[in-house]
Design a protein around this motif. Structure first.
Motif, PDB file in Angstrom:
ATOM      1  N   TRP A   1     148.708  57.710  31.673  1.00  0.00           N
ATOM      2  CA  TRP A   1     148.559  57.318  33.075  1.00  0.00           C
ATOM      3  C   TRP A   1     147.119  57.575  33.492  1.00  0.00           C
ATOM      4  O   TRP A   1     146.598  58.681  33.330  1.00  0.00           O
ATOM      5  CB  TRP A   1     149.516  58.108  33.955  1.00  0.00           C
ATOM      6  CG  TRP A   1     149.283  57.920  35.426  1.00  0.00           C
ATOM      7  CD1 TRP A   1     149.320  56.750  36.127  1.00  0.00           C
ATOM      8  CD2 TRP A   1     148.966  58.946  36.395  1.00  0.00           C
ATOM      9  NE1 TRP A   1     149.062  56.966  37.465  1.00  0.00           N
ATOM     10  CE2 TRP A   1     148.838  58.303  37.656  1.00  0.00           C
ATOM     11  CE3 TRP A   1     148.792  60.318  36.318  1.00  0.00           C
ATOM     12  CZ2 TRP A   1     148.528  59.010  38.812  1.00  0.00           C
ATOM     13  CZ3 TRP A   1     148.482  61.029  37.472  1.00  0.00           C
ATOM     14  CH2 TRP A   1     148.359  60.378  38.702  1.00  0.00           C
TER      15      TRP A   1
ATOM     16  N   ASN B   1     144.449  57.245  36.786  1.00  0.00           N
ATOM     17  CA  ASN B   1     144.380  57.107  38.240  1.00  0.00           C
ATOM     18  C   ASN B   1     142.935  57.243  38.695  1.00  0.00           C
ATOM     19  O   ASN B   1     142.214  58.134  38.236  1.00  0.00           O
ATOM     20  CB  ASN B   1     145.242  58.182  38.924  1.00  0.00           C
ATOM     21  CG  ASN B   1     144.947  58.268  40.420  1.00  0.00           C
ATOM     22  OD1 ASN B   1     144.213  59.129  40.863  1.00  0.00           O
ATOM     23  ND2 ASN B   1     145.518  57.347  41.179  1.00  0.00           N
ATOM     24  N   ASN B   2     142.529  56.342  39.592  1.00  0.00           N
ATOM     25  CA  ASN B   2     141.190  56.445  40.153  1.00  0.00           C
ATOM     26  C   ASN B   2     141.199  55.924  41.579  1.00  0.00           C
ATOM     27  O   ASN B   2     141.880  54.945  41.896  1.00  0.00           O
ATOM     28  CB  ASN B   2     140.181  55.653  39.320  1.00  0.00           C
ATOM     29  CG  ASN B   2     138.749  56.091  39.600  1.00  0.00           C
ATOM     30  OD1 ASN B   2     138.493  57.268  39.840  1.00  0.00           O
ATOM     31  ND2 ASN B   2     137.824  55.164  39.569  1.00  0.00           N
ATOM     32  N   THR B   3     140.459  56.589  42.465  1.00  0.00           N
ATOM     33  CA  THR B   3     140.326  56.177  43.853  1.00  0.00           C
ATOM     34  C   THR B   3     138.848  56.103  44.193  1.00  0.00           C
ATOM     35  O   THR B   3     138.109  57.075  44.007  1.00  0.00           O
ATOM     36  CB  THR B   3     141.027  57.162  44.798  1.00  0.00           C
ATOM     37  OG1 THR B   3     142.412  57.240  44.444  1.00  0.00           O
ATOM     38  CG2 THR B   3     140.912  56.695  46.241  1.00  0.00           C
TER      39      THR B   3
ATOM     40  N   ARG C   1     142.675  52.254  45.326  1.00  0.00           N
ATOM     41  CA  ARG C   1     143.330  53.117  44.334  1.00  0.00           C
ATOM     42  C   ARG C   1     143.824  52.248  43.190  1.00  0.00           C
ATOM     43  O   ARG C   1     144.452  51.209  43.398  1.00  0.00           O
ATOM     44  CB  ARG C   1     144.504  53.877  44.946  1.00  0.00           C
ATOM     45  CG  ARG C   1     145.325  54.638  43.898  1.00  0.00           C
ATOM     46  CD  ARG C   1     146.487  55.384  44.498  1.00  0.00           C
ATOM     47  NE  ARG C   1     147.354  55.913  43.452  1.00  0.00           N
ATOM     48  CZ  ARG C   1     147.820  57.148  43.417  1.00  0.00           C
ATOM     49  NH1 ARG C   1     147.506  57.995  44.374  1.00  0.00           N
ATOM     50  NH2 ARG C   1     148.616  57.544  42.425  1.00  0.00           N
ATOM     51  N   THR C   2     143.507  52.682  41.965  1.00  0.00           N
ATOM     52  CA  THR C   2     143.947  51.969  40.772  1.00  0.00           C
ATOM     53  C   THR C   2     144.777  52.899  39.903  1.00  0.00           C
ATOM     54  O   THR C   2     144.344  54.025  39.599  1.00  0.00           O
ATOM     55  CB  THR C   2     142.758  51.436  39.962  1.00  0.00           C
ATOM     56  OG1 THR C   2     141.982  50.555  40.777  1.00  0.00           O
ATOM     57  CG2 THR C   2     143.233  50.693  38.725  1.00  0.00           C
ATOM     58  N   ASP C   3     145.957  52.437  39.517  1.00  0.00           N
ATOM     59  CA  ASP C   3     146.816  53.159  38.585  1.00  0.00           C
ATOM     60  C   ASP C   3     147.063  52.266  37.381  1.00  0.00           C
ATOM     61  O   ASP C   3     147.401  51.090  37.534  1.00  0.00           O
ATOM     62  CB  ASP C   3     148.156  53.518  39.231  1.00  0.00           C
ATOM     63  CG  ASP C   3     148.003  54.538  40.344  1.00  0.00           C
ATOM     64  OD1 ASP C   3     147.928  55.731  40.031  1.00  0.00           O
ATOM     65  OD2 ASP C   3     147.954  54.128  41.519  1.00  0.00           O
TER      66      ASP C   3
ATOM     67  N   THR D   1     146.632  47.884  41.629  1.00  0.00           N
ATOM     68  CA  THR D   1     145.485  48.168  42.489  1.00  0.00           C
ATOM     69  C   THR D   1     145.880  47.980  43.944  1.00  0.00           C
ATOM     70  O   THR D   1     146.485  46.957  44.305  1.00  0.00           O
ATOM     71  CB  THR D   1     144.303  47.246  42.151  1.00  0.00           C
ATOM     72  OG1 THR D   1     143.960  47.408  40.773  1.00  0.00           O
ATOM     73  CG2 THR D   1     143.089  47.575  43.003  1.00  0.00           C
TER      74      THR D   1
END
Length: 269
Positions: free
Chosen positions: A60, A62-64, A69-71, A102
């Motif tokens: 997984w 995750n980035n913001t 926000r992208t998962d 996204t």
């Protein structure tokens, strides 16, 4: 970095009783030696004529950034290796299915699913199968099998140089210099990138703890992209040819995914 520093200090303060070093040999009766967890590679190769599979159960990411926000979920992400000689192997990594979600600051959400890119690697160990110092070369090429939006549709490649140094009492230090040839963000050419890492591992019985600092420098003509992360993982070796791992990578700047977590399994036969 405060929590990371505390965790690393706790590792350094751990038991100092003698242990076998993290395996760096590639003989058939040696414990399995993998290029996971964390981002580091080992100089070891799969013994001649044997097959090794190293796979995520799931990953997984995750980035913001900028209110978006992208998962991303990767399922299995296996690397299959085959021992060609006593000091070389061939490897194929391919993501059979990934899902990217996204969302922006006003609530718009988009989702894309599909296969990922494939990477072919060849590893050649340059040192003997035993010893406190291990060195290998690892050229690789990425094939654009992923659809647009998941991959960039370009062939890319590079060369990694895994370096492992075994230290008494079950410690291993790994260095990972790597040079990449990457596609320009506008799709019109190629440029260089550089990756580096320092990994410190401690073996305690059937368990190994990894701590790693990693960086990637992408010298795109549109602007250099710098990434940094602190990575940590735990490995359990219940049998000599079976390994389980769990880990997390923590992004240290806005260009790096904030969290990457995974569980994995590796086996050799």
């Amino acid at each position: 970095m405060t929590r990371c520093s505390i965790l690393f200090a706790a590792l350094l303060a751990g038991p100092a009783f003698a242990q076998d070093a993290v395996p760096t040999a590639s003989v058939a009766d040696a414990p399995i030696c993998t290029d996971r967890p964390t981002k580091s590679n080992f100089a070891c190769t799969v013994p001649k004529g044997l097959v090794q599979i190293e796979a995520d159960g799931f990953t997984w990411l995750n980035n913001t950034a900028g209110g978006n926000r992208t998962d991303q979920l990767l399922f299995s992400n296996p690397t299959v290796k085959y021992g060609l000689t006593d000091s070389s192997d061939i490897q194929l990594n391919w993501v059979p299915f990934t899902r990217v979600r996204t969302g922006d600051a006003v609530g718009n959400v988009s989702t894309q699913s599909g296969i990922g890119d494939a990477t072919v690697r060849f590893k050649r160990r340059l040192t003997g199968p035993e010893g406190d110092f291990q060195l290998a070369v690892l050229p690789f090429v990425k094939l654009p099998t992923a659809p647009t939006g998941i991959g960039n549709g370009k062939v890319e490649g590079g060369m990694a140089v895994p370096i492992n140094i075994s230290v008494p009492d079950g410690w291993t230090v790994t260095l990972g210099p790597q040079l990449d040839v990457l596609a320009d963000s506008d799709g019109q050419g190629r440029h260089l990138g550089a990756t580096g890492l320092v990994n410190v591992a401690k073996q305690i019985g059937k368990f190994t703890i990894y701590n790693e600092i990693w960086t990637s420098q992408n010298f795109d003509p549109a602007g250099t992209v710098q990434q940094y992360s602190y990575d940590m993982a735990l490995v359990w070796l219940p049998q000599p040819t079976l390994q389980f791992d769990i880990g997390v990578n923590i992004g240290l700047n806005r260009n790096t995914p904030a969290i990457v977590s995974y569980v994995g399994v590796s086996t050799r036969f």
